[in-house]
Write an enzyme that holds these catalytic residues in place. Structure first.
Site, PDB file in Angstrom:
ATOM      1  N   SER A 448       1.067  -1.377  -0.362  1.00 32.24           N
ATOM      2  CA  SER A 448      -0.229  -0.402  -0.215  1.00 32.24           C
ATOM      3  C   SER A 448       0.758   0.971   0.226  1.00 32.24           C
ATOM      4  O   SER A 448       0.050   2.736  -0.054  1.00 32.24           O
ATOM      5  CB  SER A 448      -1.510   0.071   0.821  1.00 32.24           C
ATOM      6  OG  SER A 448      -0.054   0.198   2.269  1.00 32.24           O
ATOM      7  N   HIS A 476      -4.800  -2.887  -2.866  1.00 31.71           N
ATOM      8  CA  HIS A 476      -5.243  -2.309  -4.147  1.00 31.71           C
ATOM      9  C   HIS A 476      -4.767  -2.581  -5.795  1.00 31.71           C
ATOM     10  O   HIS A 476      -3.905  -2.291  -6.533  1.00 31.71           O
ATOM     11  CB  HIS A 476      -3.533  -1.480  -3.897  1.00 31.71           C
ATOM     12  CG  HIS A 476      -3.739  -0.282  -2.188  1.00 31.71           C
ATOM     13  ND1 HIS A 476      -4.161   0.412  -2.209  1.00 31.71           N
ATOM     14  CD2 HIS A 476      -3.441  -0.576  -1.346  1.00 31.71           C
ATOM     15  CE1 HIS A 476      -4.226   1.079  -1.023  1.00 31.71           C
ATOM     16  NE2 HIS A 476      -3.735   0.210  -0.366  1.00 31.71           N
ATOM     17  N   LYS A 507     -11.403   1.266  -2.329  1.00 26.99           N
ATOM     18  CA  LYS A 507     -10.436   1.678  -3.501  1.00 26.99           C
ATOM     19  C   LYS A 507     -11.229   1.654  -4.425  1.00 26.99           C
ATOM     20  O   LYS A 507     -12.102   3.067  -4.634  1.00 26.99           O
ATOM     21  CB  LYS A 507      -9.447   0.831  -3.389  1.00 26.99           C
ATOM     22  CG  LYS A 507      -9.038   1.170  -1.593  1.00 26.99           C
ATOM     23  CD  LYS A 507      -7.743   0.393  -1.169  1.00 26.99           C
ATOM     24  CE  LYS A 507      -7.444   1.069   0.590  1.00 26.99           C
ATOM     25  NZ  LYS A 507      -6.837   0.342   1.329  1.00 26.99           N
TER      26      LYS A 507
HETATM   27  C1  LIG Z   1      -7.051  -0.251   2.841  1.00 29.01           C
HETATM   28  C2  LIG Z   1      -6.659  -1.095   3.042  1.00 29.01           C
HETATM   29  C3  LIG Z   1      -7.342  -2.577   3.944  1.00 29.01           C
HETATM   30  C4  LIG Z   1      -8.040  -1.579   4.806  1.00 29.01           C
HETATM   31  O1  LIG Z   1      -9.357  -1.641   3.916  1.00 29.01           O
HETATM   32  P1  LIG Z   1     -10.653  -0.773   4.542  1.00 29.01           P
HETATM   33  O2  LIG Z   1     -11.741  -1.322   3.710  1.00 29.01           O
HETATM   34  O3  LIG Z   1     -10.317   0.579   4.440  1.00 29.01           O
HETATM   35  O4  LIG Z   1     -10.471  -1.127   6.068  1.00 29.01           O
HETATM   36  C5  LIG Z   1      -6.489  -3.527   3.786  1.00 29.01           C
HETATM   37  N1  LIG Z   1      -5.059  -3.379   3.506  1.00 29.01           N
HETATM   38  C6  LIG Z   1      -4.532  -2.602   2.790  1.00 29.01           C
HETATM   39  C7  LIG Z   1      -3.404  -3.391   1.788  1.00 29.01           C
HETATM   40  C8  LIG Z   1      -5.008  -1.856   2.758  1.00 29.01           C
HETATM   41  O5  LIG Z   1      -4.358  -0.817   1.903  1.00 29.01           O
END
Ligand SMILES: *Cc1c(COP(=O)(O)O)cnc(C)c1O
Length: 658
Positions: A448, A476, A507
């Site tokens: 991330s 991602h 995302k």
């Molecule tokens: C953003 C993210 C999460 C968490 O997801 P949310 O739906 O925002 O709680 C988990 N793992 C990774 C790698 C992320 O980037």
């Protein structure tokens, strides 16, 4: 302890008001204190009184609200103009758009006996009687007897003001108090608020001026105004002025129902907020203090921020689906049909048609038997990992894995072995050392912060060779990599090979929620075991509908994923042309800066120029590895990305000496 409130007022025909005082004191001090007040009234420099009013009332302990004094900051100013600039600055910090008009109105309070009660937004005056104004009374300092004896002889402007300000701004509907004394010899004034405490400004008016007044800035309903006036005029307050007075934080305030006076029993000499305040101060000094940026438009390629149009280069909404017309239309229809809330957890009443439809769509999209939706990606990781592993098991976790994976590992009580980032040799070495134990290898699919991709062939091979479960977090990756945006397996042409495919709907999919795709055994197990699934109210039908429609669009309109992938190579090329290192196959393009302070400055310069790219700092990345994290969207144009790349290169250059 029996206490009494004493109020003294002295006046004569020539001067009008001469002297006044009020105290809340224990019964044993009453007689002596009355005598002192009389002396004060009789020997006042303004002249002999011909009328002295002494009002003495019993005060029950339960009626008293005990408050810690506001934290005091002194700002030295050399002229009233400079002082006013300071006040203006603090008003703006409170987000008050009409700060200058508020200052202009201050003068109108100079001829009032009490304070002006001003609506901070509309600037409507709210005092029932404009000449009288609002008088905050029934308050005193909480002191040892000895201190009271010595303090009561003269008038201590500062302590009295601190006590009054503490009482006033403790009301939840008062945003701030502004005050200039009407004592001609006293040029110091102040602005006070819960947010920044009591800010003493050493010169706020000209010496010799008998003009002064106060404003209480109010925000709230008419009912709250009445309650606020009652609080100011009737609530008994004792303010504890310790050696290190502290700012009462928002939740140390007493909540109340309209019509009731504040009640708070007992005092606590321990400063409960000291540690937090000190740590916050340390963060500020290390340039690690975080502030919230409020976006004033939907999340999309261009956003409104502080009233300006900005090119959004930091959002996780990679396919720009948060504000997509077809998604919104469908979500709106579902909203009208199914309402706003789910009403329960998934296992009780919180599973609706929208939830199961989305799970079916996700399973299909990822080519799996089944899917299970969690409330967030975070809740998925922190809930799933403890189901897969327990005490005695081993979890192999990449050192750059997301915080939610780390929390999941901690909660599992399994032994967590962190291997070097994407280093399969290190991973294998560590597995061999623990051969034969049951466990899991877990990794971000796309990391991330760095935007690089997991070595999936290596990871799956090791998992299979050593009988471990494999879990990939596709937060991602979904909607970004693989020819049709299906994520890591598609990217590596390894469809169906990962045991647990986890991801988020928040995302590229542009909605909210987390998910896990896998075998039916896996999803049934999780439904029965995962605490974050079982003990949390499920997401609303609207959110589920938005996610489902977005998923369909990703399949039906492949141009989004294609454009995103083109943008990624175009933008990296542009950056490299300007001499900035950039190399990414994903929508996350890290631009390494190093020092926290420099990263903040580069980001600030880009923000000024209309490019929204925040600095990423510890604790999100390691100390000394601060960076800009550019994130691309399918809808950015080539021209916009070229301009952004040029601006980034320029800003890094400009801040080179920082
Ligand atoms: C953003 C993210 C999460 C968490 O997801 P949310 O739906 O925002 O709680 C988990 N793992 C990774 C790698 C992320 O980037």
């Amino acid at each position: 302890m029996n206490r009494y409130s004493i109020k003294m007022r002295a006046s004569n025909k020539e001067e009008g008001h001469i002297s006044g005082a009020e105290k809340i004191i224990p019964e044993e001090e009453l007689e002596q204190y009355c005598a002192r007040l009389l002396t004060r009234a009789l020997r006042h420099s303004k002249g002999k009184p011909d009328f002295i009013n002494l009002k003495i009332e019993a005060v029950r302990e339960e009626e008293i609200l005990h408050l810690p004094a506001l934290k005091v900051t002194t700002i030295a100013t050399s002229s009233p103009e400079e002082g006013m600039e300071v006040v203006l600055d603090y008003l703006r910090r409170l987000g008050l758009e009409r700060a200058e008009e508020i200052l202009a109105l201050w003068k109108q309070s100079y001829c009032m006996r009490g304070a002006m009660l001003l609506d901070a937004d509309t600037l409507r005056r709210l005092e029932p009687d404009r000449d009288r104004g609002i008088r905050a009374t029934y308050m005193d300092m909480e002191t040892e007897d000895a201190e009271r004896q010595s303090a009561c002889g003269g008038k201590n402007h500062f302590n009295e003001a601190l006590v009054l300000a503490t009482k006033v701004v403790n009301h939840p509907n008062i945003l701030a108090e502004l005050c200039i004394s009407d004592d001609p010899d006293y040029v110091t004034g102040y602005i006070a608020s819960r947010e920044f405490g009591y800010v003493r400004i050493t010169t706020l008016k000209g010496l010799g001026s008998p003009l002064g007044g106060r404003i209480f800035l109010f925000r709230g309903t008419d009912g709250e105004r009445d309650d606020c006036i009652r609080y100011l005029q009737q609530q008994k307050v004792l303010v504890h002025v310790g050696d290190k007075a502290s700012t009462p934080a928002a939740h140390s305030r007493v909540s109340h129902e309209s019509g009731k006076l504040y009640e708070r029993k007992g005092t606590n000499p321990v400063d409960k907020w000291k540690r937090m305040e000190e740590e916050l101060q340390a963060l500020r000094e290390q340039h690690l203090y975080r502030e919230i940026k409020v976006i004033e438009s939907p999340q999309r390629a261009h956003v409104r921020y502080r009233g300006r149009d900005m090119l959004m280069l930091a959002s996780n909404s990679y396919l720009d689906l948060c504000d997509e017309a077809q998604v919104k239309a469908y979500a709106a229809k579902v909203l009208m049909e199914y309402g706003t809330g789910s009403g329960g957890s998934r296992l009780t009443t919180g599973t609706g048609i929208c939830h199961t439809q989305l799970e079916d769509a996700l399973a299909r999209f990822k080519g799996r038997e089944a899917a299970i939706v969690f409330n967030t990606g975070f809740a998925a990781n922190s809930g799933v990992i403890p189901c897969l592993c327990r005490e005695g098991d081993v979890i192999y976790s990449d050192e750059k894995n997301h915080a939610s994976i780390i929390d999941g590992c901690r909660q599992s009580r399994a032994e967590t072995v962190v291997y070097r980032h994407n280093d399969m040799a290190d991973l294998e070495r560590k597995i061999r050392e623990r051969q034969g134990r049951q466990g899991l290898i877990v990794s971000d699919g796309v990391f991330s912060m760095d935007g690089d991709i997991v070595n999936l062939p290596g990871l799956v091979e090791l998992a299979d060779a050593y009988g471990l479960l494999s879990m990939i977090d596709e937060a991602h990756a979904t909607g970004v990599i693989g020819d049709t945006g299906r994520g890591c397996e598609e990217h590596f042409h390894m469809e169906g090979q990962v045991d647990i495919l986890m991801g988020t709907l928040s995302k590229a999919i542009g909605a909210e929620g987390g998910y896990v795709c896998g075998s039916r055994t896996l999803t049934e197990y999780l439904k029965n075991k995962a605490r974050s699934y079982i003990f949390s109210t499920s997401l609303s039908p609207v959110t589920m509908a938005a996610a489902k429609r977005a998923l369909e669009l990703i399949e039906k309109e492949p141009w989004r994923v294609e454009r995103l992938q083109e943008n990624i190579s175009h933008f990296c090329g542009q950056l490299r042309e300007h001499g900035v290192e950039a190399d990414s196959e994903t929508a996350i393009i890290p631009i390494r800066i190093g020092e926290e302070e420099k990263a903040v400055k580069v980001s600030a310069r880009l923000m000024e120029q209309g490019f929204f790219i925040p600095a990423i700092r510890y604790p999100t990345v390691k100390k000394g590895e601060a960076m800009l994290r550019a994130a691309l969207m399918a809808t950015h144009t080539k021209e916009e990305l070229a301009a952004a790349a040029a601006a980034i290169a320029e800003a890094i250059d400009y801040c080179g000496g920082c």
